[in-house]
Motif scaffolding. Structure first.
Motif, PDB file in Angstrom:
ATOM      1  N   LEU A  97     -35.468  -2.561  36.102  1.00  0.00           N
ATOM      2  CA  LEU A  97     -35.056  -2.741  34.752  1.00  0.00           C
ATOM      3  C   LEU A  97     -36.705  -3.195  34.081  1.00  0.00           C
ATOM      4  N   TRP A  98     -37.415  -4.102  34.829  1.00  0.00           N
ATOM      5  CA  TRP A  98     -38.808  -4.656  34.422  1.00  0.00           C
ATOM      6  C   TRP A  98     -39.688  -4.602  35.617  1.00  0.00           C
ATOM      7  N   SER A  99     -40.886  -4.968  35.294  1.00  0.00           N
ATOM      8  CA  SER A  99     -41.908  -5.257  36.231  1.00  0.00           C
ATOM      9  C   SER A  99     -42.883  -6.066  35.927  1.00  0.00           C
ATOM     10  N   TYR A 100     -43.809  -6.439  36.539  1.00  0.00           N
ATOM     11  CA  TYR A 100     -44.883  -7.517  36.368  1.00  0.00           C
ATOM     12  C   TYR A 100     -46.266  -6.915  36.865  1.00  0.00           C
ATOM     13  N   PRO A 101     -46.995  -6.346  36.211  1.00  0.00           N
ATOM     14  CA  PRO A 101     -48.236  -5.719  36.929  1.00  0.00           C
ATOM     15  C   PRO A 101     -49.234  -7.051  37.214  1.00  0.00           C
ATOM     16  N   VAL A 150     -40.753 -12.706  20.580  1.00  0.00           N
ATOM     17  CA  VAL A 150     -42.417 -12.863  20.191  1.00  0.00           C
ATOM     18  C   VAL A 150     -43.040 -12.977  21.579  1.00  0.00           C
ATOM     19  N   LEU A 151     -42.564 -13.700  22.381  1.00  0.00           N
ATOM     20  CA  LEU A 151     -43.447 -14.014  23.919  1.00  0.00           C
ATOM     21  C   LEU A 151     -43.164 -12.801  24.747  1.00  0.00           C
ATOM     22  N   GLU A 152     -41.673 -12.043  24.774  1.00  0.00           N
ATOM     23  CA  GLU A 152     -41.862 -11.003  25.585  1.00  0.00           C
ATOM     24  C   GLU A 152     -42.647  -9.701  25.177  1.00  0.00           C
ATOM     25  N   PRO A 153     -42.677  -9.375  23.913  1.00  0.00           N
ATOM     26  CA  PRO A 153     -43.655  -8.295  23.190  1.00  0.00           C
ATOM     27  C   PRO A 153     -45.180  -8.597  23.498  1.00  0.00           C
ATOM     28  N   ILE A 154     -45.503  -9.973  23.359  1.00  0.00           N
ATOM     29  CA  ILE A 154     -46.845 -10.448  23.401  1.00  0.00           C
ATOM     30  C   ILE A 154     -47.452 -10.075  25.099  1.00  0.00           C
ATOM     31  N   ASP A 159     -49.696  -6.492  28.949  1.00  0.00           N
ATOM     32  CA  ASP A 159     -49.470  -5.481  30.195  1.00  0.00           C
ATOM     33  C   ASP A 159     -49.338  -6.646  31.505  1.00  0.00           C
ATOM     34  N   ILE A 160     -48.725  -7.675  31.106  1.00  0.00           N
ATOM     35  CA  ILE A 160     -48.316  -8.725  31.990  1.00  0.00           C
ATOM     36  C   ILE A 160     -46.736  -8.330  32.770  1.00  0.00           C
ATOM     37  N   TYR A 161     -46.017  -7.915  31.692  1.00  0.00           N
ATOM     38  CA  TYR A 161     -44.707  -7.438  31.694  1.00  0.00           C
ATOM     39  C   TYR A 161     -44.458  -6.179  31.053  1.00  0.00           C
ATOM     40  N   ASN A 162     -43.797  -5.412  31.942  1.00  0.00           N
ATOM     41  CA  ASN A 162     -43.580  -3.977  31.634  1.00  0.00           C
ATOM     42  C   ASN A 162     -42.158  -3.743  31.798  1.00  0.00           C
ATOM     43  N   ILE A 163     -41.491  -3.011  30.536  1.00  0.00           N
ATOM     44  CA  ILE A 163     -40.008  -2.827  30.653  1.00  0.00           C
ATOM     45  C   ILE A 163     -39.825  -1.330  30.852  1.00  0.00           C
TER      46      ILE A 163
END
Length: 198
Positions: A97-101, A150-154, A159-163
């Protein structure tokens, strides 16, 4: 990097032998890829320093603001909540569902600096400063709006969080429910403790 088996045949499920050894081989290969990516793209990058500095900053501020007279209660609330958030995060990663590069350390698929430090600290401060249910829910809702929109889009922008198969709006009620569930649980645990003592 040399692949120790026919990756194409593993990915092409119509030809792959679906057994546990195949899964282990894929995991070993993915670990090599992940470690190599972390060493060459993440370590000492802007995002790596950003995560390190913000995590240390959150911890310093929290230790300064923490109500030491309620330290066990507040930390218990934070640990229960962070464990639930951590497990939900693992489920989301496993289901792609998501990942963290980018992460501080590559050994965890989830991003421990957010789910085991930064986010629980915010929840613990809300729990500490907003004791009545009404003010707690208002503060929690405001924080959840900030988390989700706010924080999720940032973190996506950085590119810390990918949806992959998720939307910000899905996160919003989960953030609220986590706080409500664990505040309710803490109240019940304190009642049990009080009744047992008296």
């Amino acid at each position: 990097m040399q692949i120790p088996f026919d990756l194409y045949s593993v990915i092409n499920y119509s030809h792959a032998e679906k057994d546990w050894n195949t899964i282990i081989e894929l995991r070993e290969y993915m670990w090599e890829l992940l470690l190599d990516y972390w060493k060459t793209h993440t370590l000492f990058s802007f995002n790596w320093w950003f995560l390190l500095i913000t995590t240390v900053g959150f911890l310093v501020v929290w230790l300064w603001l923490l109500d030491k007279s309620r330290i066990i209660e507040i930390i218990t609330f934070g640990l229960l909540l962070s464990t639930a958030a951590f497990n939900l995060d693992l489920i989301g990663i496993t289901m792609v569902l998501w990942s963290y590069p980018d992460r501080l350390v590559p050994i965890m698929t989830t991003i421990i600096e957010i789910h085991k430090a930064q986010m629980p600290i915010i929840y613990m401060l809300i729990y500490q400063y907003f004791k009545p249910w009404k003010s707690f829910i208002v503060a929690l809702t405001v924080a959840s709006i900030i988390f989700a929109f706010v924080l999720e889009p940032i973190t996506v922008w950085l590119d810390i969080y990918n949806i992959h198969n998720w939307k910000y709006v899905y996160s919003f009620p989960i953030y609220i429910l986590l706080g409500i569930i664990f505040k309710w649980l803490m109240i019940k645990l304190k009642q049990i403790e009080f009744n047992y003592k008296h």
